[in-house]
Design a protein around this motif. Structure first.
Motif, PDB file in Angstrom:
ATOM      1  N   HIS A  99       0.859  -1.185   0.000  1.00  0.00           N
ATOM      2  CA  HIS A  99       0.000   0.000   0.000  1.00  0.00           C
ATOM      3  C   HIS A  99       0.894   1.233   0.000  1.00  0.00           C
ATOM      4  O   HIS A  99       1.774   1.365   0.855  1.00  0.00           O
ATOM      5  CB  HIS A  99      -0.903   0.002   1.232  1.00  0.00           C
ATOM      6  CG  HIS A  99      -1.668   1.266   1.430  1.00  0.00           C
ATOM      7  ND1 HIS A  99      -2.641   1.701   0.554  1.00  0.00           N
ATOM      8  CD2 HIS A  99      -1.596   2.216   2.408  1.00  0.00           C
ATOM      9  CE1 HIS A  99      -3.149   2.852   0.984  1.00  0.00           C
ATOM     10  NE2 HIS A  99      -2.517   3.179   2.103  1.00  0.00           N
ATOM     11  N   VAL A 100       0.696   2.118  -0.972  1.00  0.00           N
ATOM     12  CA  VAL A 100       1.550   3.293  -1.127  1.00  0.00           C
ATOM     13  C   VAL A 100       0.798   4.554  -0.728  1.00  0.00           C
ATOM     14  O   VAL A 100      -0.294   4.814  -1.239  1.00  0.00           O
ATOM     15  CB  VAL A 100       2.058   3.437  -2.581  1.00  0.00           C
ATOM     16  CG1 VAL A 100       2.961   4.659  -2.714  1.00  0.00           C
ATOM     17  CG2 VAL A 100       2.800   2.173  -3.004  1.00  0.00           C
ATOM     18  N   GLU A 101       1.378   5.321   0.178  1.00  0.00           N
ATOM     19  CA  GLU A 101       0.864   6.635   0.544  1.00  0.00           C
ATOM     20  C   GLU A 101       1.866   7.689   0.094  1.00  0.00           C
ATOM     21  O   GLU A 101       3.073   7.425   0.036  1.00  0.00           O
ATOM     22  CB  GLU A 101       0.610   6.724   2.044  1.00  0.00           C
ATOM     23  CG  GLU A 101      -0.453   5.737   2.520  1.00  0.00           C
ATOM     24  CD  GLU A 101      -0.829   5.952   3.978  1.00  0.00           C
ATOM     25  OE1 GLU A 101      -0.493   7.034   4.520  1.00  0.00           O
ATOM     26  OE2 GLU A 101      -1.429   5.040   4.559  1.00  0.00           O
ATOM     27  N   THR A 102       1.377   8.873  -0.211  1.00  0.00           N
ATOM     28  CA  THR A 102       2.248   9.899  -0.781  1.00  0.00           C
ATOM     29  C   THR A 102       2.284  11.150   0.092  1.00  0.00           C
ATOM     30  O   THR A 102       1.311  11.485   0.774  1.00  0.00           O
ATOM     31  CB  THR A 102       1.790  10.286  -2.197  1.00  0.00           C
ATOM     32  OG1 THR A 102       0.461  10.814  -2.145  1.00  0.00           O
ATOM     33  CG2 THR A 102       1.816   9.077  -3.124  1.00  0.00           C
ATOM     34  N   VAL A 103       3.425  11.814   0.046  1.00  0.00           N
ATOM     35  CA  VAL A 103       3.607  13.128   0.666  1.00  0.00           C
ATOM     36  C   VAL A 103       4.060  14.060  -0.447  1.00  0.00           C
ATOM     37  O   VAL A 103       5.084  13.812  -1.095  1.00  0.00           O
ATOM     38  CB  VAL A 103       4.643  13.092   1.796  1.00  0.00           C
ATOM     39  CG1 VAL A 103       4.909  14.501   2.316  1.00  0.00           C
ATOM     40  CG2 VAL A 103       4.188  12.171   2.913  1.00  0.00           C
ATOM     41  N   ALA A 104       3.297  15.115  -0.686  1.00  0.00           N
ATOM     42  CA  ALA A 104       3.544  15.969  -1.844  1.00  0.00           C
ATOM     43  C   ALA A 104       4.508  17.105  -1.517  1.00  0.00           C
ATOM     44  O   ALA A 104       4.477  17.684  -0.427  1.00  0.00           O
ATOM     45  CB  ALA A 104       2.230  16.545  -2.359  1.00  0.00           C
ATOM     46  N   LEU A 105       5.373  17.400  -2.484  1.00  0.00           N
ATOM     47  CA  LEU A 105       6.159  18.622  -2.432  1.00  0.00           C
ATOM     48  C   LEU A 105       5.225  19.821  -2.583  1.00  0.00           C
ATOM     49  O   LEU A 105       4.147  19.714  -3.160  1.00  0.00           O
ATOM     50  CB  LEU A 105       7.183  18.639  -3.562  1.00  0.00           C
ATOM     51  CG  LEU A 105       8.236  17.532  -3.594  1.00  0.00           C
ATOM     52  CD1 LEU A 105       9.008  17.576  -4.909  1.00  0.00           C
ATOM     53  CD2 LEU A 105       9.183  17.658  -2.412  1.00  0.00           C
ATOM     54  N   ASP A 106       5.664  20.953  -2.062  1.00  0.00           N
ATOM     55  CA  ASP A 106       4.911  22.199  -2.206  1.00  0.00           C
ATOM     56  C   ASP A 106       5.584  23.070  -3.263  1.00  0.00           C
ATOM     57  O   ASP A 106       6.819  23.087  -3.391  1.00  0.00           O
ATOM     58  CB  ASP A 106       4.876  22.964  -0.882  1.00  0.00           C
ATOM     59  CG  ASP A 106       4.150  22.195   0.205  1.00  0.00           C
ATOM     60  OD1 ASP A 106       3.076  21.641  -0.078  1.00  0.00           O
ATOM     61  OD2 ASP A 106       4.676  22.137   1.341  1.00  0.00           O
ATOM     62  N   TYR A 107       4.766  23.825  -4.012  1.00  0.00           N
ATOM     63  CA  TYR A 107       5.301  24.729  -5.025  1.00  0.00           C
ATOM     64  C   TYR A 107       5.017  26.165  -4.624  1.00  0.00           C
ATOM     65  O   TYR A 107       3.891  26.518  -4.254  1.00  0.00           O
ATOM     66  CB  TYR A 107       4.658  24.448  -6.394  1.00  0.00           C
ATOM     67  CG  TYR A 107       5.219  25.298  -7.502  1.00  0.00           C
ATOM     68  CD1 TYR A 107       6.481  25.034  -8.026  1.00  0.00           C
ATOM     69  CD2 TYR A 107       4.498  26.365  -8.014  1.00  0.00           C
ATOM     70  CE1 TYR A 107       7.012  25.805  -9.048  1.00  0.00           C
ATOM     71  CE2 TYR A 107       5.018  27.148  -9.043  1.00  0.00           C
ATOM     72  CZ  TYR A 107       6.266  26.867  -9.552  1.00  0.00           C
ATOM     73  OH  TYR A 107       6.789  27.645 -10.558  1.00  0.00           O
ATOM     74  N   GLY A 108       6.064  27.005  -4.670  1.00  0.00           N
ATOM     75  CA  GLY A 108       5.903  28.408  -4.296  1.00  0.00           C
ATOM     76  C   GLY A 108       6.915  29.281  -4.990  1.00  0.00           C
ATOM     77  O   GLY A 108       7.492  28.913  -6.018  1.00  0.00           O
ATOM     78  N   GLU A 109       7.149  30.445  -4.426  1.00  0.00           N
ATOM     79  CA  GLU A 109       8.036  31.426  -5.046  1.00  0.00           C
ATOM     80  C   GLU A 109       9.450  30.910  -5.245  1.00  0.00           C
ATOM     81  O   GLU A 109      10.153  31.293  -6.175  1.00  0.00           O
ATOM     82  CB  GLU A 109       8.072  32.705  -4.200  1.00  0.00           C
ATOM     83  CG  GLU A 109       6.817  33.541  -4.304  1.00  0.00           C
ATOM     84  CD  GLU A 109       6.557  33.994  -5.742  1.00  0.00           C
ATOM     85  OE1 GLU A 109       7.526  34.424  -6.407  1.00  0.00           O
ATOM     86  OE2 GLU A 109       5.405  33.896  -6.191  1.00  0.00           O
ATOM     87  N   SER A 110       9.908  30.035  -4.361  1.00  0.00           N
ATOM     88  CA  SER A 110      11.258  29.492  -4.481  1.00  0.00           C
ATOM     89  C   SER A 110      11.279  28.126  -5.143  1.00  0.00           C
ATOM     90  O   SER A 110      12.266  27.398  -5.058  1.00  0.00           O
ATOM     91  CB  SER A 110      11.918  29.416  -3.098  1.00  0.00           C
ATOM     92  OG  SER A 110      11.125  28.640  -2.209  1.00  0.00           O
ATOM     93  N   GLY A 111      10.199  27.771  -5.802  1.00  0.00           N
ATOM     94  CA  GLY A 111      10.153  26.496  -6.497  1.00  0.00           C
ATOM     95  C   GLY A 111       9.583  25.380  -5.636  1.00  0.00           C
ATOM     96  O   GLY A 111       8.745  25.611  -4.770  1.00  0.00           O
TER      97      GLY A 111
END
Length: 416
Positions: free
Chosen positions: A143-155
């Protein structure tokens, strides 16, 4: 005769876990390009340049010499020794007993998962992410769970505390790809240390996909090119920060690498693993039951790549950084495009008008203007709203692509 004797057999389907795998949306977009004249393909993750001659010549010589037989499951001894020296130079002392040669980087990822993951296990992956990494554990019933990167002013950035919260004691494996495909995000050394310490405490395996480690740009070379991944520094500027810089070779860390990127050997299908020596006997069994071994003449070419290819790799990285900077500046002039320059890999992952339905958008661009880029949704739900452009080509070709993008945006209307 009973009623059951006349029962209609069920359809000859694959098992449920396989049927549930995501198909490649990158391939779906590429298929939409068949029959379209003069498509500019930036959708796949490879350079438009062929493998350098000194590597091709080594393979030819090996074939002429008759290197066409089975080899050791874990790779021929000279290649394992060459890789041990290469890894030692970049990341500290590593012996051949910690190296296994594989039939491509993706094969290495499958083998790593087979080593430590089984049905019902919990796996955590940092996304957006090349779909193979997320889907491989599912083939094994995990079972795979994900943690997402955040996108903002610094990428693109990782919220480390959110990742640590997801890495509960019942987690079996963490999957991290840095430098990242598709975002180019590079995990900073301090974040690696924090995550490694946490995984040590809870006995969590780390499988680090580091196939882009040499495609690393720690300092922006062009004025006006904004970067991301602040603090991502390496003790050796030739390579991105690696878990190998921090972990001992005999703890729960498996690092995956490939010849595909640093030496332009995508079609050769040759990779390697750095893993605890205690795993090697069992890993040898898995290699036997998957592929038996990598081709002998390809391994001979791999030795030459490792031992003679450093100048080529450094020149390649300089060329890629030039292409990256050029494409960032060009895309920034297209109305509605939001692009940041990443510190690694060979892609720009950017937003543009219509990218909230990225698969449909990318198919339309192929059909209407002959521009082939990958939809963000191919890299999971967290990638929707973005598209991926591989910039591993000359700047004139990139300029042609940007003009096609500009025409497409103008035709469909830029945001106000």
């Amino acid at each position: 005769m009973s009623e059951s004797d006349h029962a209609v057999p069920s359809a000859p389907n694959a098992r449920d876990a396989v049927r549930a795998l995501r198909p490649s949306q990158i391939r779906e977009v590429a298929n939409a390009g068949f029959g379209v004249e003069n498509v500019l393909p930036f959708w796949f993750g490879e350079s438009d340049r062929i493998t350098p001659a000194f590597i091709r010549d080594a393979a030819s010589a090996a074939l002429t010499a008759g290197n066409t037989f089975y080899t050791h499951n874990l790779g021929i001894a000279p290649l394992r020794a060459a890789l041990a020296g290469y890894v030692s130079e970049l990341h500290g002392s590593t012996s051949a007993e910690h190296i296994a040669v594989t039939s491509a980087g993706v094969n290495a990822l499958m083998l790593a998962a087979q080593l430590v993951v089984g049905a019902g296990d919990r796996v955590v992956a940092v996304t957006p992410l090349w779909p193979n990494l997320v889907e491989i554990p599912k083939i094994l019933g995990a079972h795979v769970e994900t943690v997402a990167l955040d996108y903002g002013e610094s990428g693109w950035q990782l919220d480390v505390e959110r990742l640590l919260a997801a890495l509960t004691p019942d987690t079996r494996m963490l999957l991290i790809n840095s430098p990242n495909n598709p975002t180019g995000w590079v995990m900073p050394r301090d974040d690696q240390r924090t995550v490694l310490d946490h995984c040590r405490r809870h006995g969590i395996w780390i499988v680090a996909d580091e196939v882009y480690e040499r495609l690393y740009y720690p300092h922006d070379s062009a004025a006006g090119v904004s970067g991301s991944a602040a603090g991502a520094t390496s003790t050796d500027a030739r390579t991105a920060p690696s878990f190998l810089d921090l972990a001992s070779r005999d703890e729960r860390v498996i690092c995956v690498n490939s010849f595909s990127k640093a030496w332009l050997m995508t079609g050769w299908r040759l990779g390697w693993l750095v893993a605890p020596a205690a795993l090697m006997d069992d890993l040898g069994k898995l290699v036997e039951y998957n592929t038996s071994c990598a081709p002998s003449f390809v391994q001979q070419a791999g030795i030459v790549a490792v031992q003679q290819g450093e100048r080529f790799t450094q020149e390649l990285v300089r060329d890629l950084q030039t292409s990256r900077d050029h494409l960032v500046r060009a895309l920034a002039t297209v109305p509605g495009v939001d692009v940041k320059a990443p510190h690694g890999a060979m892609y720009l992952f950017f937003s543009m008008p219509g990218a909230n339905r990225s698969l449909e958008l990318c198919k339309s661009m192929v059909r209407e203007v002959g521009l082939g880029i990958a939809p963000g949704s191919a890299f999971g739900p967290q990638g929707e709203g973005f598209v991926r452009w591989c910039y591993a080509c000359d700047t004139a070709r990139l300029d042609m692509g940007v003009e096609r993008l500009r025409h497409f945006v103008a035709r469909h209307g830029a945001p106000h």
